[in-house]
Design a protein around this motif. Structure first.
Motif, PDB file in Angstrom:
ATOM      1  N   ALA A 171       0.839  -1.192   0.000  1.00  0.00           N
ATOM      2  CA  ALA A 171       0.000   0.000   0.000  1.00  0.00           C
ATOM      3  C   ALA A 171       0.877   1.246   0.000  1.00  0.00           C
ATOM      4  O   ALA A 171       2.037   1.210   0.430  1.00  0.00           O
ATOM      5  CB  ALA A 171      -0.926   0.020   1.226  1.00  0.00           C
ATOM      6  N   VAL A 172       0.300   2.334  -0.497  1.00  0.00           N
ATOM      7  CA  VAL A 172       1.026   3.596  -0.558  1.00  0.00           C
ATOM      8  C   VAL A 172       0.067   4.717  -0.205  1.00  0.00           C
ATOM      9  O   VAL A 172      -1.151   4.596  -0.374  1.00  0.00           O
ATOM     10  CB  VAL A 172       1.632   3.814  -1.969  1.00  0.00           C
ATOM     11  N   THR A 173       0.615   5.803   0.322  1.00  0.00           N
ATOM     12  CA  THR A 173      -0.144   7.015   0.588  1.00  0.00           C
ATOM     13  C   THR A 173       0.812   8.187   0.414  1.00  0.00           C
ATOM     14  O   THR A 173       1.949   8.008  -0.016  1.00  0.00           O
ATOM     15  CB  THR A 173      -0.778   6.985   1.991  1.00  0.00           C
ATOM     16  N   HIS A 174       0.346   9.388   0.714  1.00  0.00           N
ATOM     17  CA  HIS A 174       1.213  10.564   0.612  1.00  0.00           C
ATOM     18  C   HIS A 174       2.479  10.342   1.430  1.00  0.00           C
ATOM     19  O   HIS A 174       2.433   9.775   2.526  1.00  0.00           O
ATOM     20  CB  HIS A 174       0.452  11.792   1.137  1.00  0.00           C
ATOM     21  N   TRP A 175       3.618  10.796   0.877  1.00  0.00           N
ATOM     22  CA  TRP A 175       4.895  10.524   1.558  1.00  0.00           C
ATOM     23  C   TRP A 175       4.916  11.053   2.989  1.00  0.00           C
ATOM     24  O   TRP A 175       5.583  10.489   3.859  1.00  0.00           O
ATOM     25  CB  TRP A 175       6.064  11.112   0.764  1.00  0.00           C
ATOM     26  N   ALA A 176       4.173  12.122   3.268  1.00  0.00           N
ATOM     27  CA  ALA A 176       4.166  12.678   4.627  1.00  0.00           C
ATOM     28  C   ALA A 176       3.340  11.823   5.587  1.00  0.00           C
ATOM     29  O   ALA A 176       3.403  12.035   6.811  1.00  0.00           O
ATOM     30  CB  ALA A 176       3.625  14.109   4.604  1.00  0.00           C
ATOM     31  N   LEU A 177       2.574  10.867   5.063  1.00  0.00           N
ATOM     32  CA  LEU A 177       1.694  10.045   5.896  1.00  0.00           C
ATOM     33  C   LEU A 177       2.117   8.579   5.946  1.00  0.00           C
ATOM     34  O   LEU A 177       1.447   7.775   6.584  1.00  0.00           O
ATOM     35  CB  LEU A 177       0.256  10.121   5.376  1.00  0.00           C
ATOM     36  N   THR A 178       3.226   8.233   5.279  1.00  0.00           N
ATOM     37  CA  THR A 178       3.599   6.816   5.202  1.00  0.00           C
ATOM     38  C   THR A 178       3.911   6.233   6.580  1.00  0.00           C
ATOM     39  O   THR A 178       3.522   5.100   6.873  1.00  0.00           O
ATOM     40  CB  THR A 178       4.805   6.616   4.270  1.00  0.00           C
ATOM     41  N   ASP A 179       4.601   6.995   7.425  1.00  0.00           N
ATOM     42  CA  ASP A 179       4.911   6.483   8.761  1.00  0.00           C
ATOM     43  C   ASP A 179       3.645   6.270   9.572  1.00  0.00           C
ATOM     44  O   ASP A 179       3.510   5.272  10.291  1.00  0.00           O
ATOM     45  CB  ASP A 179       5.846   7.452   9.500  1.00  0.00           C
ATOM     46  N   ALA A 180       2.702   7.206   9.462  1.00  0.00           N
ATOM     47  CA  ALA A 180       1.445   7.086  10.203  1.00  0.00           C
ATOM     48  C   ALA A 180       0.644   5.884   9.718  1.00  0.00           C
ATOM     49  O   ALA A 180       0.035   5.163  10.519  1.00  0.00           O
ATOM     50  CB  ALA A 180       0.625   8.363  10.053  1.00  0.00           C
ATOM     51  N   LEU A 181       0.650   5.639   8.398  1.00  0.00           N
ATOM     52  CA  LEU A 181      -0.078   4.487   7.864  1.00  0.00           C
ATOM     53  C   LEU A 181       0.539   3.185   8.352  1.00  0.00           C
ATOM     54  O   LEU A 181      -0.171   2.261   8.760  1.00  0.00           O
ATOM     55  CB  LEU A 181      -0.075   4.530   6.333  1.00  0.00           C
ATOM     56  N   ALA A 182       1.875   3.121   8.329  1.00  0.00           N
ATOM     57  CA  ALA A 182       2.562   1.910   8.774  1.00  0.00           C
ATOM     58  C   ALA A 182       2.360   1.676  10.267  1.00  0.00           C
ATOM     59  O   ALA A 182       2.223   0.529  10.718  1.00  0.00           O
ATOM     60  CB  ALA A 182       4.050   2.014   8.458  1.00  0.00           C
ATOM     61  N   SER A 210      -2.837   5.040  -3.883  1.00  0.00           N
ATOM     62  CA  SER A 210      -1.983   6.005  -4.574  1.00  0.00           C
ATOM     63  C   SER A 210      -1.365   6.975  -3.582  1.00  0.00           C
ATOM     64  O   SER A 210      -1.863   7.157  -2.470  1.00  0.00           O
ATOM     65  CB  SER A 210      -2.775   6.787  -5.625  1.00  0.00           C
ATOM     66  N   ALA A 211      -0.295   7.604  -4.027  1.00  0.00           N
ATOM     67  CA  ALA A 211       0.383   8.608  -3.212  1.00  0.00           C
ATOM     68  C   ALA A 211      -0.421   9.910  -3.239  1.00  0.00           C
ATOM     69  O   ALA A 211      -1.585   9.926  -3.637  1.00  0.00           O
ATOM     70  CB  ALA A 211       1.805   8.823  -3.733  1.00  0.00           C
ATOM     71  N   GLY A 212       0.201  11.000  -2.828  1.00  0.00           N
ATOM     72  CA  GLY A 212      -0.535  12.225  -2.586  1.00  0.00           C
ATOM     73  C   GLY A 212      -0.978  12.985  -3.819  1.00  0.00           C
ATOM     74  O   GLY A 212      -0.302  13.028  -4.831  1.00  0.00           O
ATOM     75  N   THR A 213      -2.134  13.602  -3.708  1.00  0.00           N
ATOM     76  CA  THR A 213      -2.692  14.595  -4.612  1.00  0.00           C
ATOM     77  C   THR A 213      -2.592  14.191  -6.077  1.00  0.00           C
ATOM     78  O   THR A 213      -3.412  13.441  -6.571  1.00  0.00           O
ATOM     79  CB  THR A 213      -2.022  15.973  -4.363  1.00  0.00           C
ATOM     80  N   ALA A 214      -1.597  14.698  -6.812  1.00  0.00           N
ATOM     81  CA  ALA A 214      -1.530  14.455  -8.251  1.00  0.00           C
ATOM     82  C   ALA A 214      -1.356  12.975  -8.584  1.00  0.00           C
ATOM     83  O   ALA A 214      -1.724  12.541  -9.679  1.00  0.00           O
ATOM     84  CB  ALA A 214      -0.398  15.264  -8.875  1.00  0.00           C
TER      85      ALA A 214
END
Length: 317
Positions: free
Chosen positions: A118-129, A152-156
Motif C-alpha cells: 500500500a502507498v499514501t502521501h509521503w508525509a503520511l507513510t509512517d502514520a499508515l505503517a 496512490s500517493a498524494g494529490t496528483a
C-alpha cells in the motif's frame, strides 16, 4: 469498466473528488460511457461550503465495476461502520477498490490493507505503517496494486492512478484522450521520492536541459538511443545527466526510454495495422522479440493480445 462508485464519507478532499469526477463523471462523446455513482449514507460537507448528496446507497458498491475512495482532510478521523462494511462487501464481491492519497487509511480501517502492499502521501507513510502494521507500506511509488486493492500517493498521484485504471480497462488511446482534456501527463515516471524536499535541489538550467532532451527523445524513439546520446544532446556528461535525470523524474534514463517506447507501441497497436515487427522497428526495440519481452513486462500481456482487446479504440482528441 462502465460503472464507477465513489464513496462519500465525511471529510473527503474536494481535489480528490474532483479528480474522480473529471475522469469518470464528465461525458465525452469520444470515450466510453462511464457512469459515476455517488454512494453514501447521507449528504457530506466538503471544505469551502460544498455539499455532495449521494445518488446511490452504500450497498450499491457491490454492483460497481470499480470503487474509488477519495482522500480525507483528516486521515486519522474515524470512519463510519456502514462505510467500512460496504467496502468489505464490495471487495468480497470481487470489485476492485482504489483509494487516492489518505483514502488508504479508510481501506486500512476496513482491514483491506492487511498483508498487502500500500502507498499514501509521503508525509503520511509512517502514520499508515504505524496504524496498520499488517500493511506493507511502500514509501516511494506513485501507486500500487495488491489483490484487487489499489492505493496512490498524494494529490496528483491520484490522477496517475485514475488514468492507469482507465488505461487498463479501455486502452492507452482512451486514457491519453482524457489526459489531454485534463491537460496532464498520461503517464508519469518514477516515484514520489522525487517530490520530497531535497537539501540540494537541481539547478533550473539542469531541469531545462533534461526537459528539452526528453521532448527530443520522444520524437526519436525509433533511433538506438543510449544514455550517452541523451547526455550529449543535453550538453552534459553521462553521469551528470543520469544523476539530474533521476533527481527530476525518480527513474533512470534507460527505464524511462523503455516506458516511452512501450507507450508508443500501445498507440501503434491500437491505431494501425502495422505488423509487430514493424511496430518494434518504429519504437526502437529493433526486434519483435525485444518488443514482446518489454511490452509483456510493462503492460502485462503480449502485443497481439493487447491489439485484439484495444484495436480501434482510439478516440478523437
Amino acid at each position: 469498466m462502465r460503472t464507477v462508485g465513489v464513496v462519500l464519507c465525511e471529510g473527503i478532499r474536494p481535489f480528490d473528488y474532483g479528480v474522480i469526477t473529471e475522469v469518470w463523471g464528465v461525458p465525452r462523446p469520444a470515450c466510453p460511457g462511464f457512469e459515476l455513482w455517488r454512494c453514501g449514507e447521507a449528504p457530506v460537507a466538503l471544505q469551502h461550503g460544498v455539499t455532495i448528496a449521494p445518488d446511490r446507497p452504500l450497498n450499491a458498491l457491490t454492483e460497481c465495476d470499480l470503487v474509488v475512495v477519495p482522500g480525507r482532510v483528516d486521515a486519522l478521523a474515524p470512519v463510519s461502520d456502514a462505510v467500512l462494511e460496504a467496502l468489505r462487501a464490495a471487495h468480497e464481491a470481487g470489485v476492485p477498490i482504489a483509494s487516492l492519497c489518505a483514502g488508504a487509511f479508510v481501506l486500512g480501517a476496513a482491514g483491506l490493507l492487511d498483508g498487502r502492499r500500500a502507498v499514501t502521501h509521503w508525509a503520511l507513510t509512517d502514520a499508515l505503517a504505524e496504524r496498520y502494521p499488517a500493511a506493507r507500506v511502500q514509501p516511494d511509488v506513485l501507486f500500487a496494486e495488491d489483490g484487487g486493492i489499489w492505493t496512490s500517493a498524494g494529490t496528483a498521484a491520484g490522477i496517475d492512478l485514475c488514468l492507469h485504471l482507465v488505461r487498463q480497462a479501455c486502452g492507452a488511446a482512451v486514457a491519453n484522450s482524457i489526459a489531454r482534456r485534463m491537460v496532464t501527463a498520461a503517464h508519469r515516471e518514477g516515484g514520489q521520492a522525487q517530490f520530497v524536499e531535497h537539501p540540494v535541489p537541481v539547478a533550473a538550467t539542469a531541469q531545462s536541459a533534461v526537459a528539452d532532451t526528453l521532448e527530443w527523445a520522444r520524437h526519436h524513439l525509433a533511433e538506438p538511443l543510449s544514455v550517452a546520446d541523451l547526455a550529449r544532446r543535453s550538453g552534459t556528461a553521462p553521469r551528470t545527466f543520469a544523476r539530474h535525470f533521476t533527481q527530476l523524474t525518480g527513474t533512470t534514463p534507460a527505464h524511462w526510454l523503455i516506458r516511452q517506447r512501450v507507450a508508443e507501441a500501445q498507440r501503434l497497436l491500437e491505431t494501425t495495422d502495422l505488423a509487430v515487427e514493424q511496430v518494434a522497428a518504429r519504437t526502437g526495440f529493433g526486434t519483435a522479440t525485444m518488443l514482446r519481452r518489454h511490452f509483456a513486462r510493462v503492460v502485462g500481456v503480449p502485443p497481439t493480445s493487447y491489439r485484439r482487446t484495444f484495436a480501434g479504440s482510439s478516440p478523437n482528441p
